[in-house]
Design a protein around this motif. Structure first.
Motif, PDB file in Angstrom:
ATOM      1  N   LEU A  51     -45.704  -1.887  26.817  1.00  0.00           N
ATOM      2  CA  LEU A  51     -45.964  -3.302  26.562  1.00  0.00           C
ATOM      3  C   LEU A  51     -45.491  -4.215  27.680  1.00  0.00           C
ATOM      4  CD1 LEU A  51     -45.019  -3.362  22.779  1.00  0.00           C
ATOM      5  CD2 LEU A  51     -47.308  -3.218  23.801  1.00  0.00           C
ATOM      6  N   VAL A  52     -44.492  -3.776  28.438  1.00  0.00           N
ATOM      7  CA  VAL A  52     -43.978  -4.573  29.557  1.00  0.00           C
ATOM      8  C   VAL A  52     -43.745  -3.661  30.755  1.00  0.00           C
ATOM      9  CG1 VAL A  52     -42.824  -6.220  27.989  1.00  0.00           C
ATOM     10  CG2 VAL A  52     -41.498  -4.352  29.019  1.00  0.00           C
ATOM     11  N   ALA A  53     -43.634  -4.285  31.905  1.00  0.00           N
ATOM     12  CA  ALA A  53     -43.259  -3.573  33.136  1.00  0.00           C
ATOM     13  C   ALA A  53     -42.085  -4.331  33.742  1.00  0.00           C
ATOM     14  CB  ALA A  53     -44.434  -3.531  34.112  1.00  0.00           C
ATOM     15  N   ARG A  54     -41.099  -3.573  34.216  1.00  0.00           N
ATOM     16  CA  ARG A  54     -39.939  -4.178  34.878  1.00  0.00           C
ATOM     17  C   ARG A  54     -40.030  -3.852  36.360  1.00  0.00           C
ATOM     18  NH1 ARG A  54     -34.877  -1.850  32.552  1.00  0.00           N
ATOM     19  NH2 ARG A  54     -36.082   0.048  32.654  1.00  0.00           N
TER      20      ARG A  54
ATOM     21  N   ARG B  38     -38.161  -4.686  40.274  1.00  0.00           N
ATOM     22  CA  ARG B  38     -37.086  -5.290  41.075  1.00  0.00           C
ATOM     23  C   ARG B  38     -37.683  -6.303  42.033  1.00  0.00           C
ATOM     24  NH1 ARG B  38     -32.307  -3.964  39.939  1.00  0.00           N
ATOM     25  NH2 ARG B  38     -31.860  -1.946  39.039  1.00  0.00           N
ATOM     26  N   SER B  39     -36.976  -7.389  42.212  1.00  0.00           N
ATOM     27  CA  SER B  39     -37.421  -8.427  43.134  1.00  0.00           C
ATOM     28  C   SER B  39     -37.256  -7.936  44.566  1.00  0.00           C
ATOM     29  CB  SER B  39     -36.590  -9.696  42.915  1.00  0.00           C
ATOM     30  OG  SER B  39     -36.790 -10.585  43.975  1.00  0.00           O
ATOM     31  N   PRO B  40     -38.292  -8.082  45.404  1.00  0.00           N
ATOM     32  CA  PRO B  40     -38.150  -7.679  46.806  1.00  0.00           C
ATOM     33  C   PRO B  40     -37.131  -8.560  47.548  1.00  0.00           C
ATOM     34  CG  PRO B  40     -40.421  -8.393  46.333  1.00  0.00           C
ATOM     35  CD  PRO B  40     -39.625  -8.531  45.072  1.00  0.00           C
ATOM     36  N   GLU B  41     -36.962  -9.810  47.086  1.00  0.00           N
ATOM     37  CA  GLU B  41     -36.015 -10.727  47.729  1.00  0.00           C
ATOM     38  C   GLU B  41     -34.573 -10.434  47.338  1.00  0.00           C
ATOM     39  OE1 GLU B  41     -38.594 -12.332  45.673  1.00  0.00           O
ATOM     40  OE2 GLU B  41     -39.896 -12.084  47.406  1.00  0.00           O
ATOM     41  N   ASP B  42     -34.366  -9.964  46.095  1.00  0.00           N
ATOM     42  CA  ASP B  42     -33.012  -9.709  45.604  1.00  0.00           C
ATOM     43  C   ASP B  42     -33.053  -8.471  44.714  1.00  0.00           C
ATOM     44  OD1 ASP B  42     -30.490  -9.685  44.505  1.00  0.00           O
ATOM     45  OD2 ASP B  42     -30.595 -11.701  43.662  1.00  0.00           O
ATOM     46  N   GLU B  43     -32.586  -7.357  45.253  1.00  0.00           N
ATOM     47  CA  GLU B  43     -32.627  -6.074  44.545  1.00  0.00           C
ATOM     48  C   GLU B  43     -31.887  -6.112  43.207  1.00  0.00           C
ATOM     49  OE1 GLU B  43     -33.994  -2.839  45.103  1.00  0.00           O
ATOM     50  OE2 GLU B  43     -35.286  -4.062  46.374  1.00  0.00           O
ATOM     51  N   ARG B  44     -30.959  -7.068  43.036  1.00  0.00           N
ATOM     52  CA  ARG B  44     -30.201  -7.152  41.781  1.00  0.00           C
ATOM     53  C   ARG B  44     -31.023  -7.787  40.670  1.00  0.00           C
ATOM     54  NH1 ARG B  44     -25.559 -10.679  44.071  1.00  0.00           N
ATOM     55  NH2 ARG B  44     -27.444 -11.513  44.963  1.00  0.00           N
ATOM     56  N   SER B  45     -32.072  -8.504  41.024  1.00  0.00           N
ATOM     57  CA  SER B  45     -32.883  -9.224  40.038  1.00  0.00           C
ATOM     58  C   SER B  45     -34.083  -8.384  39.613  1.00  0.00           C
ATOM     59  CB  SER B  45     -33.355 -10.551  40.625  1.00  0.00           C
ATOM     60  OG  SER B  45     -34.146 -11.244  39.702  1.00  0.00           O
ATOM     61  N   VAL B  46     -34.261  -8.258  38.297  1.00  0.00           N
ATOM     62  CA  VAL B  46     -35.398  -7.529  37.743  1.00  0.00           C
ATOM     63  C   VAL B  46     -36.273  -8.516  36.975  1.00  0.00           C
ATOM     64  CG1 VAL B  46     -36.107  -5.709  36.127  1.00  0.00           C
ATOM     65  CG2 VAL B  46     -34.086  -5.379  37.573  1.00  0.00           C
ATOM     66  N   THR B  47     -37.565  -8.503  37.285  1.00  0.00           N
ATOM     67  CA  THR B  47     -38.524  -9.360  36.587  1.00  0.00           C
ATOM     68  C   THR B  47     -39.289  -8.515  35.585  1.00  0.00           C
ATOM     69  OG1 THR B  47     -38.747 -10.859  38.467  1.00  0.00           O
ATOM     70  CG2 THR B  47     -40.551 -10.851  36.893  1.00  0.00           C
ATOM     71  N   VAL B  48     -39.528  -9.097  34.415  1.00  0.00           N
ATOM     72  CA  VAL B  48     -40.280  -8.420  33.356  1.00  0.00           C
ATOM     73  C   VAL B  48     -41.600  -9.147  33.184  1.00  0.00           C
ATOM     74  CG1 VAL B  48     -40.261  -7.695  30.940  1.00  0.00           C
ATOM     75  CG2 VAL B  48     -38.105  -7.825  32.217  1.00  0.00           C
ATOM     76  N   ARG B  49     -42.674  -8.374  33.126  1.00  0.00           N
ATOM     77  CA  ARG B  49     -44.000  -8.958  32.908  1.00  0.00           C
ATOM     78  C   ARG B  49     -44.719  -8.142  31.848  1.00  0.00           C
ATOM     79  NH1 ARG B  49     -47.816  -5.728  34.626  1.00  0.00           N
ATOM     80  NH2 ARG B  49     -47.366  -4.238  36.253  1.00  0.00           N
ATOM     81  N   LEU B  50     -45.653  -8.792  31.179  1.00  0.00           N
ATOM     82  CA  LEU B  50     -46.463  -8.106  30.175  1.00  0.00           C
ATOM     83  C   LEU B  50     -47.460  -7.175  30.851  1.00  0.00           C
ATOM     84  CD1 LEU B  50     -47.333 -11.188  27.952  1.00  0.00           C
ATOM     85  CD2 LEU B  50     -45.861  -9.275  27.286  1.00  0.00           C
ATOM     86  N   THR B  51     -47.727  -6.057  30.227  1.00  0.00           N
ATOM     87  CA  THR B  51     -48.846  -5.210  30.646  1.00  0.00           C
ATOM     88  C   THR B  51     -50.084  -5.717  29.905  1.00  0.00           C
ATOM     89  OG1 THR B  51     -48.496  -3.679  28.820  1.00  0.00           O
ATOM     90  CG2 THR B  51     -47.313  -3.202  30.901  1.00  0.00           C
ATOM     91  N   GLY B  52     -51.218  -5.123  30.176  1.00  0.00           N
ATOM     92  CA  GLY B  52     -52.432  -5.484  29.435  1.00  0.00           C
ATOM     93  C   GLY B  52     -52.247  -5.273  27.938  1.00  0.00           C
ATOM     94  N   ALA B  53     -51.638  -4.155  27.567  1.00  0.00           N
ATOM     95  CA  ALA B  53     -51.407  -3.868  26.147  1.00  0.00           C
ATOM     96  C   ALA B  53     -50.450  -4.887  25.531  1.00  0.00           C
ATOM     97  CB  ALA B  53     -50.856  -2.453  25.980  1.00  0.00           C
ATOM     98  N   GLY B  54     -49.437  -5.303  26.296  1.00  0.00           N
ATOM     99  CA  GLY B  54     -48.495  -6.297  25.800  1.00  0.00           C
ATOM    100  C   GLY B  54     -49.157  -7.645  25.590  1.00  0.00           C
TER     101      GLY B  54
END
Length: 159
Positions: free
Chosen positions: A95-98, A100-116
């Motif tokens: 339902l989601v994909a996590r 890592r931010s290319p600018e800051d390896e410590r930051s993880v962004t979560v986005r919806l997948t198509g199913a989500g």
């Protein structure tokens, strides 16, 4: 002429021994309501395959789009120790994909997948089902939310 009704004493007028009664504890009333909500949400969410905390995370993503984990935690008032396993389960469910931010390896962004994103359509009836289950009008629910918001803010300042 009828005499005015005798005023009902407020909790602050009660002796300490009365204040110690279970039925005078607002925290107990809130806990009981929370447990009752849990049961209603379990039933409403079973066809979606979501738990209540997962549903909240999905609602945040449906509303805001891709977000850093930290922002999701702030919106849901959850710490990373609680949020990370929840997001991992949503990712495992596709339902989601996590990422890592290319600018800051410590930051993880979560986005919806198509199913989500598609799951949102199936979730649309849930809020109305919950509203019906409360037995309250929309106005009563909004007033309760406002009161609970003030209560939460006050308790946050006190703690």
């Amino acid at each position: 002429m009828t005499p005015p009704p005798t005023p009902v004493p407020g909790l602050s007028d009660l002796p300490d021994t009365e204040l110690l009664r279970l039925d005078h504890q607002v925290c107990f009333s809130l806990q009981a309501a929370s447990r009752a909500f849990g049961g209603v949400y379990r039933e409403a969410l079973k066809d979606l395959g979501l738990t209540y905390p997962q549903y909240l995370a999905m609602m945040v993503l449906w509303e805001h789009g891709p977000l850093p984990v930290k922002s999701i935690g702030e919106l849901l008032h959850l710490d990373s120790g609680t949020l990370s396993p929840l997001l991992k389960r949503l990712e495992s469910a596709g339902l989601v994909a996590r990422e890592r931010s290319p600018e800051d390896e410590r930051s993880v962004t979560v986005r919806l997948t198509g199913a989500g994103a598609e799951l949102r359509t199936r979730a649309l009836p849930v809020p109305r089902a919950i509203l019906r289950a409360t037995g309250l009008s929309v106005e009563e629910v909004l007033a309760l939310q406002e009161t609970l918001g003030r209560l939460t803010a006050s308790l946050g300042r006190a703690g």
